[in-house]
Design an enzyme around this catalytic site. Structure first.
Site, PDB file in Angstrom:
ATOM      1  N   LYS A 139      -3.146 -38.854 -47.270  1.00  0.00           N
ATOM      2  CA  LYS A 139      -4.406 -39.355 -46.714  1.00  0.00           C
ATOM      3  C   LYS A 139      -4.441 -39.078 -45.215  1.00  0.00           C
ATOM      4  O   LYS A 139      -3.399 -39.063 -44.565  1.00  0.00           O
ATOM      5  CB  LYS A 139      -4.527 -40.860 -46.967  1.00  0.00           C
ATOM      6  CG  LYS A 139      -4.741 -41.195 -48.431  1.00  0.00           C
ATOM      7  CD  LYS A 139      -4.722 -42.677 -48.678  1.00  0.00           C
ATOM      8  CE  LYS A 139      -5.992 -43.323 -48.206  1.00  0.00           C
ATOM      9  NZ  LYS A 139      -6.064 -44.751 -48.602  1.00  0.00           N
ATOM     10  N   ASP A 168       0.399 -42.187 -46.270  1.00  0.00           N
ATOM     11  CA  ASP A 168      -0.604 -42.601 -45.284  1.00  0.00           C
ATOM     12  C   ASP A 168       0.115 -42.890 -43.974  1.00  0.00           C
ATOM     13  O   ASP A 168       0.183 -42.024 -43.118  1.00  0.00           O
ATOM     14  CB  ASP A 168      -1.508 -43.736 -45.784  1.00  0.00           C
ATOM     15  CG  ASP A 168      -0.767 -44.858 -46.480  1.00  0.00           C
ATOM     16  OD1 ASP A 168       0.387 -45.131 -46.149  1.00  0.00           O
ATOM     17  OD2 ASP A 168      -1.372 -45.473 -47.364  1.00  0.00           O
ATOM     18  N   ASP A 186       3.851 -41.579 -54.290  1.00  0.00           N
ATOM     19  CA  ASP A 186       2.485 -41.340 -54.726  1.00  0.00           C
ATOM     20  C   ASP A 186       1.578 -40.894 -53.585  1.00  0.00           C
ATOM     21  O   ASP A 186       0.891 -39.891 -53.690  1.00  0.00           O
ATOM     22  CB  ASP A 186       1.906 -42.559 -55.450  1.00  0.00           C
ATOM     23  CG  ASP A 186       2.021 -43.854 -54.668  1.00  0.00           C
ATOM     24  OD1 ASP A 186       2.567 -43.862 -53.545  1.00  0.00           O
ATOM     25  OD2 ASP A 186       1.570 -44.895 -55.189  1.00  0.00           O
ATOM     26  N   ARG A 228      -3.308 -49.453 -61.871  1.00  0.00           N
ATOM     27  CA  ARG A 228      -2.320 -48.376 -61.760  1.00  0.00           C
ATOM     28  C   ARG A 228      -2.385 -47.422 -62.941  1.00  0.00           C
ATOM     29  O   ARG A 228      -2.108 -46.236 -62.812  1.00  0.00           O
ATOM     30  CB  ARG A 228      -0.899 -48.946 -61.705  1.00  0.00           C
ATOM     31  CG  ARG A 228      -0.496 -49.519 -60.391  1.00  0.00           C
ATOM     32  CD  ARG A 228       1.008 -49.815 -60.392  1.00  0.00           C
ATOM     33  NE  ARG A 228       1.433 -50.689 -59.335  1.00  0.00           N
ATOM     34  CZ  ARG A 228       1.741 -50.290 -58.103  1.00  0.00           C
ATOM     35  NH1 ARG A 228       1.645 -49.028 -57.787  1.00  0.00           N
ATOM     36  NH2 ARG A 228       2.133 -51.158 -57.204  1.00  0.00           N
ATOM     37  N   ASP A 284      -2.602 -48.697 -56.782  1.00  0.00           N
ATOM     38  CA  ASP A 284      -3.072 -49.964 -57.334  1.00  0.00           C
ATOM     39  C   ASP A 284      -3.938 -50.763 -56.369  1.00  0.00           C
ATOM     40  O   ASP A 284      -3.993 -50.488 -55.179  1.00  0.00           O
ATOM     41  CB  ASP A 284      -1.875 -50.818 -57.736  1.00  0.00           C
ATOM     42  CG  ASP A 284      -1.141 -51.392 -56.535  1.00  0.00           C
ATOM     43  OD1 ASP A 284      -0.983 -52.622 -56.480  1.00  0.00           O
ATOM     44  OD2 ASP A 284      -0.717 -50.621 -55.664  1.00  0.00           O
ATOM     45  N   GLY A 296       4.638 -47.446 -57.110  1.00  0.00           N
ATOM     46  CA  GLY A 296       3.523 -46.513 -57.267  1.00  0.00           C
ATOM     47  C   GLY A 296       3.896 -45.093 -57.615  1.00  0.00           C
ATOM     48  O   GLY A 296       3.157 -44.408 -58.311  1.00  0.00           O
TER      49      GLY A 296
END
Length: 177
Positions: A134, A106, A103, A168, A162, A44
């Site tokens: 996030k 979290d 990317d 993506r 994705d 990612g």
């Protein structure tokens, strides 16, 4: 038969992404040098890492480039809580500063594992940078050194993010919920 998949909702347009990447490059350039290894977390982070390293080059900072292939999601929408290492660094990092690029932050598990691998590989310093952070309940891994965008708590796709390997390539970051 109607497509049951939700339509992606644009949260961050391509032009805004470019502005955020340029801002990150301006913040990162003073604490790196041309011997710094930019290490992208595959898969990612590839879109972000490509844009960021080009943005750094435009302002005179030409980092070395490497990758780690880690996975914690697979094709699921939530982390499995464990990290699989599919490919380590491709070249020696001992004695070099390493800038780990991902990317989205979290749980932070991937970033923490990458930092551990870099330290064990002899990196002189490890910095971390994510495009998006996030919200996540505590506890989670140590916070990244550089964050581009505070993302909402939604399922994100596009710009490398994705849905089971799909979407993506969207130029914008979108919510798929």
């Amino acid at each position: 038969m109607a497509d049951p998949s939700p339509t992606p909702t644009v949260l961050l347009a391509e032009a805004d992404i470019a502005r955020i990447v340029a801002d990150l490059a301006a913040r990162i350039a003073p604490v790196t040098d041309d011997e710094t290894v930019a290490a992208v977390l595959l898969t990612g982070g590839l879109w972000f890492a490509a844009d960021l390293t080009r943005a750094l080059s435009r302002i005179g900072r030409n980092l070395r480039f490497d990758a780690l292939w880690l996975a914690s999601y697979g094709d699921e929408k939530t982390s499995r809580g464990a990290i699989d290492v599919y490919a380590p660094f491709q070249r020696p990092i001992a004695g070099r500063k390493v800038l780990i690029l991902d990317d989205v932050f979290d749980t932070g598990l991937s970033l923490a594992e990458a930092a551990r691998i870099a330290r064990e590989g002899g990196a002189s310093e490890v910095l971390t940078c994510v495009f998006a952070r996030k919200p996540w309940p505590a506890p989670r891994a140590p916070e990244p050194d550089f964050v581009g965008w505070e993302a909402p708590n939604r399922f994100l796709v596009g710009y490398g993010l994705d849905n089971a390997g799909g979407l993506r390539g969207l130029p914008d970051i979108c919510a798929l919920d």
